[in-house]
Design a protein around this motif. Structure first.
Motif, PDB file in Angstrom:
ATOM      1  N   ASP A  75       0.830  -1.200   0.000  1.00 58.23           N
ATOM      2  CA  ASP A  75       0.000   0.000   0.000  1.00 58.23           C
ATOM      3  C   ASP A  75       0.869   1.256   0.000  1.00 58.23           C
ATOM      4  N   TRP A 118      -4.684  -8.835   1.458  1.00 57.91           N
ATOM      5  CA  TRP A 118      -4.862  -7.457   0.983  1.00 57.91           C
ATOM      6  C   TRP A 118      -6.266  -6.947   1.325  1.00 57.91           C
ATOM      7  N   SER A 155      -7.153  -3.890   3.730  1.00 61.01           N
ATOM      8  CA  SER A 155      -7.933  -2.764   3.202  1.00 61.01           C
ATOM      9  C   SER A 155      -9.130  -2.440   4.094  1.00 61.01           C
TER      10      SER A 155
END
Length: 109
Positions: free
Chosen positions: A12, A102, A106
């Motif tokens: 990220d 991921w 998130s």
């Protein structure tokens, strides 16, 4: 051969700070179309596996001059693909935990 890994948080940060990140998604086309990281490229793992014994890889359009971050569902297929590509002199890193990790990351941001 030791393959580098990076966490979803590290990825990220790279995506925010450097537009020159190359993400390779090795899941099936169906899964890729369902959900994928922005700006990622899809080459299914079966195609990468076929490259293992190939003499040349001219049909694959991957950059030799950039780090390639490889993602799959959980990280296992990405690790196998990374080993194959590393032997072909690509600069590879695996996304730890794949897109499953991921998505979790998130949600927690």
């Amino acid at each position: 051969m030791e393959i580098r890994t990076l966490t979803p948080k590290e990825l990220d940060s790279r995506l925010k700070g450097n537009k020159d990140v190359f993400v390779l998604d090795v899941r099936s086309e169906d899964k890729f179309n369902e959900y994928h990281l922005k700006h990622s490229m899809n080459i299914p793992k079966t195609t990468i596996f076929e490259m293992e014994d190939a003499e040349n890889v001219k049909d694959i359009t991957l950059p030799k001059d950039k780090e390639i971050i490889i993602a799959c569902t959980t990280g296992n297929s990405a690790a196998k693909c990374a080993n194959i590509l590393a032997k072909k002199n690509f600069n590879v890193t695996v996304l730890e935990g794949g897109l499953t990790a991921w998505k979790e990351y998130s949600k927690s941001k």
